[in-house]
Design an enzyme around this catalytic site. Structure first.
Site, PDB file in Angstrom:
ATOM      1  CB  VAL A 194      20.606  62.281  64.000  1.00 41.23           C
ATOM      2  CG1 VAL A 194      21.307  63.585  63.616  1.00 41.23           C
ATOM      3  CG2 VAL A 194      21.366  61.578  65.117  1.00 41.23           C
TER       4      VAL A 194
ATOM      5  CG  MET B 146      20.897  54.213  61.940  1.00 39.52           C
ATOM      6  SD  MET B 146      19.357  53.512  61.322  1.00 39.52           S
ATOM      7  CE  MET B 146      19.087  52.247  62.510  1.00 39.52           C
ATOM      8  N   PRO B 147      17.799  56.276  62.848  1.00 37.20           N
ATOM      9  CG  PRO B 147      15.818  55.796  61.766  1.00 37.20           C
ATOM     10  CD  PRO B 147      16.425  55.894  63.096  1.00 37.20           C
ATOM     11  CE1 TYR B 148      22.735  57.413  61.288  1.00 37.80           C
ATOM     12  CE2 TYR B 148      23.149  59.438  62.496  1.00 37.80           C
ATOM     13  CZ  TYR B 148      23.367  58.078  62.314  1.00 37.80           C
ATOM     14  OH  TYR B 148      24.208  57.400  63.151  1.00 37.80           O
TER      15      TYR B 148
END
Lengths: 61, 61, 61, 61, 61, 61
Positions: free
Chosen positions: F40, F1-3
């Site tokens: 990611v 996280m974050p994506y």
């Protein structure tokens, strides 16, 4: 074009989100050659009860 | 990895959403071989005025 | 409704993907109360050169 | 099927969103041959602080 | 803005997809008041083995 | 996280995409405080016949 979606937990400040859009746009422009004025950024915030890892929601950890 | 997004109408209880993350994670792990601790689940809730089928929003039905 | 998107690396067999749709649908129905025949599953496959973690693409690891 | 997602800034009236679902469904049916009753429309609204163009959020313009 | 994503099975002709973009853009402009030149349409095609309804992939029906 | 999802036209080199993941991850980490190893990035490429602006597909321009 390009279109960037940033999906993250809620909780960042407005200042952080302002800087996020600016720096991500610069990084995309620098590496893809796309002009900054063509780059679009969407921020999508999640709450802990709607985000699960390894079978558990963060709100249940 | 894998990343699962569940898009559904708002209205489920926290207990249902807790069980949803757990059982979907197990189902994905069982069938794809991915380890449970690598599986991510996002829940995205919709409201009836933002969801249309056959040309009508559910809020207009 | 609900709509489930499974985003994962390419490489699973057709048998695994068949079972994935079946088991995820059952898990969602069981926990949300939605009828199985209303549940939709999308599979989105990624290639290693289009998937990065910790700043590196899996194709560069 | 098909599934249409409309992502736009918040602020349209309920009447506008009602007409949006109706007309988009008709346009998709007319051009793809899909039956109207099979077409699904999702509306996703954005706030100005979560939408950036050319490195700036609309809330910072 | 707005941004429209049309997710549908592969198989439409280029002529159909050309008309789809045109007519959906017109429908969105007409109902939301957004100028046509600001409207973006993405087409995402699915294969039958990656699309399941009621627990079965269309490729398994 | 974050994506982070980067949606862009096909055509960048592997070197550009490698640098894109690296620099976008650094930009997100720097501005949100998220650790790089938790970030990611997904790259989604579009073809010109599936991307329309102002009612026209880029393949029809």
């Amino acid at each position: 074009m390009p279109y960037i979606t940033v999906k993250m937990l809620e909780g960042r400040t407005e200042e952080q989100k302002k800087a996020l859009v600016e720096k991500v746009t610069a990084a995309v422009s620098e590496t893809t050659g796309a002009a900054e004025d063509k780059i679009v950024v969407f921020i999508e915030e999640m709450t802990k009860n709607h985000y699960g890892v390894a079978g558990k929601r963060l709100s249940d950890m």
